[in-house]
Scaffold this motif. Structure first.
Motif, PDB file in Angstrom:
ATOM      1  N   ALA A   1      23.680  38.811 107.669  1.00 54.04           N
ATOM      2  CA  ALA A   1      24.423  37.921 108.564  1.00 54.04           C
ATOM      3  C   ALA A   1      23.651  36.631 108.822  1.00 54.04           C
ATOM      4  CB  ALA A   1      24.722  38.635 109.882  1.00 54.04           C
ATOM      5  N   SER A   2      22.339  36.729 108.972  1.00 52.03           N
ATOM      6  CA  SER A   2      21.508  35.531 109.172  1.00 52.03           C
ATOM      7  C   SER A   2      21.627  34.590 107.982  1.00 52.03           C
ATOM      8  CB  SER A   2      20.046  35.927 109.386  1.00 52.03           C
ATOM      9  OG  SER A   2      19.896  36.619 110.595  1.00 52.03           O
ATOM     10  N   ASN A   3      21.665  35.142 106.792  1.00 53.36           N
ATOM     11  CA  ASN A   3      21.826  34.329 105.579  1.00 53.36           C
ATOM     12  C   ASN A   3      23.178  33.633 105.539  1.00 53.36           C
ATOM     13  OD1 ASN A   3      19.266  35.031 104.708  1.00 53.36           O
ATOM     14  ND2 ASN A   3      19.987  36.679 103.384  1.00 53.36           N
ATOM     15  N   LYS A   4      24.138  34.144 106.303  1.00 51.00           N
ATOM     16  CA  LYS A   4      25.470  33.529 106.413  1.00 51.00           C
ATOM     17  C   LYS A   4      25.537  32.559 107.592  1.00 51.00           C
ATOM     18  CE  LYS A   4      27.444  36.003 103.146  1.00 51.00           C
ATOM     19  NZ  LYS A   4      27.857  35.415 101.906  1.00 51.00           N
ATOM     20  N   GLY A   5      24.416  32.400 108.322  1.00 54.82           N
ATOM     21  CA  GLY A   5      24.367  31.451 109.419  1.00 54.82           C
ATOM     22  C   GLY A   5      24.491  32.031 110.815  1.00 54.82           C
ATOM     23  N   TYR A   6      24.556  33.329 110.930  1.00 56.97           N
ATOM     24  CA  TYR A   6      24.677  33.952 112.252  1.00 56.97           C
ATOM     25  C   TYR A   6      23.309  34.215 112.865  1.00 56.97           C
ATOM     26  CZ  TYR A   6      29.583  34.862 111.255  1.00 56.97           C
ATOM     27  OH  TYR A   6      30.915  34.719 110.962  1.00 56.97           O
ATOM     28  N   CYS A   7      23.223  34.032 114.174  1.00 56.03           N
ATOM     29  CA  CYS A   7      22.005  34.394 114.898  1.00 56.03           C
ATOM     30  C   CYS A   7      22.346  35.231 116.133  1.00 56.03           C
ATOM     31  CB  CYS A   7      21.198  33.155 115.279  1.00 56.03           C
ATOM     32  SG  CYS A   7      22.075  32.007 116.321  1.00 56.03           S
ATOM     33  N   LYS A   8      23.621  35.620 116.222  1.00 57.23           N
ATOM     34  CA  LYS A   8      24.079  36.489 117.307  1.00 57.23           C
ATOM     35  C   LYS A   8      24.852  37.648 116.674  1.00 57.23           C
ATOM     36  CE  LYS A   8      24.596  32.675 120.552  1.00 57.23           C
ATOM     37  NZ  LYS A   8      25.543  31.936 121.411  1.00 57.23           N
ATOM     38  N   PHE A   9      24.624  38.840 117.221  1.00 58.87           N
ATOM     39  CA  PHE A   9      25.215  40.035 116.652  1.00 58.87           C
ATOM     40  C   PHE A   9      25.851  40.862 117.756  1.00 58.87           C
ATOM     41  CE2 PHE A   9      21.289  38.737 114.687  1.00 58.87           C
ATOM     42  CZ  PHE A   9      21.694  38.464 113.391  1.00 58.87           C
ATOM     43  N   THR A  10      26.899  41.579 117.427  1.00 57.89           N
ATOM     44  CA  THR A  10      27.534  42.458 118.397  1.00 57.89           C
ATOM     45  C   THR A  10      27.987  43.741 117.718  1.00 57.89           C
ATOM     46  OG1 THR A  10      29.187  42.604 120.167  1.00 57.89           O
ATOM     47  CG2 THR A  10      29.846  41.440 118.164  1.00 57.89           C
ATOM     48  N   LEU A  11      28.007  44.786 118.499  1.00 63.14           N
ATOM     49  CA  LEU A  11      28.551  46.065 118.060  1.00 63.14           C
ATOM     50  C   LEU A  11      29.161  46.711 119.284  1.00 63.14           C
ATOM     51  CD1 LEU A  11      26.375  48.428 119.153  1.00 63.14           C
ATOM     52  CD2 LEU A  11      25.056  47.523 117.258  1.00 63.14           C
TER      53      LEU A  11
END
Length: 117
Positions: A45-55
């Motif tokens: 996800a970081s490689n796709k530009g995300y720095c926030k995650f949720t589950l």
């Protein structure tokens, strides 16, 4: 619905990478595989530009008779990996075993967790 709940909070859904499910067979639990999977998912996800995650996790009462006798909460796994509960709850339906053993399509209480790098 879950997305509206997120949108009505201080969080912007499009800023988060949603991790659908992390389910491990009992035979491979307790050896750090969940942390490794989370790390790999977050890296992707970081490689796709995300720095926030949720589950999200299912919320069950300790007295729920459907819980196995040896049940251990997965909360420590999420906390260890930097996730925190949001206090945002929603209901989601899927085929669920009832206390009588019957399977019905019912709503289950879920809670969002987030991690921000």
């Amino acid at each position: 619905d879950a997305e509206k709940l997120f949108m009505n909070s201080k969080y912007e859904p499009c800023d988060f990478f949603y991790i659908g499910e992390v389910i491990l067979d009992e035979s491979v639990r307790g050896i750090g595989l969940s942390s490794k999977l989370l790390f790999d998912i977050e890296q992707f996800a970081s490689n796709k530009g995300y720095c926030k995650f949720t589950l999200s996790t299912v919320v069950r009462e300790q007295s729920d008779s459907r819980m196995p006798k040896e049940y251990k909460s997965s909360d420590p796994v999420w906390i260890k990996n930097g996730y925190r509960k949001t206090g945002l709850f929603f209901n989601y339906h899927w085929p669920t075993f009832t206390e009588s053993g019957e399977v019905v399509d019912q709503y289950n209480k879920m809670e969002y967790w987030i991690k921000e790098k």
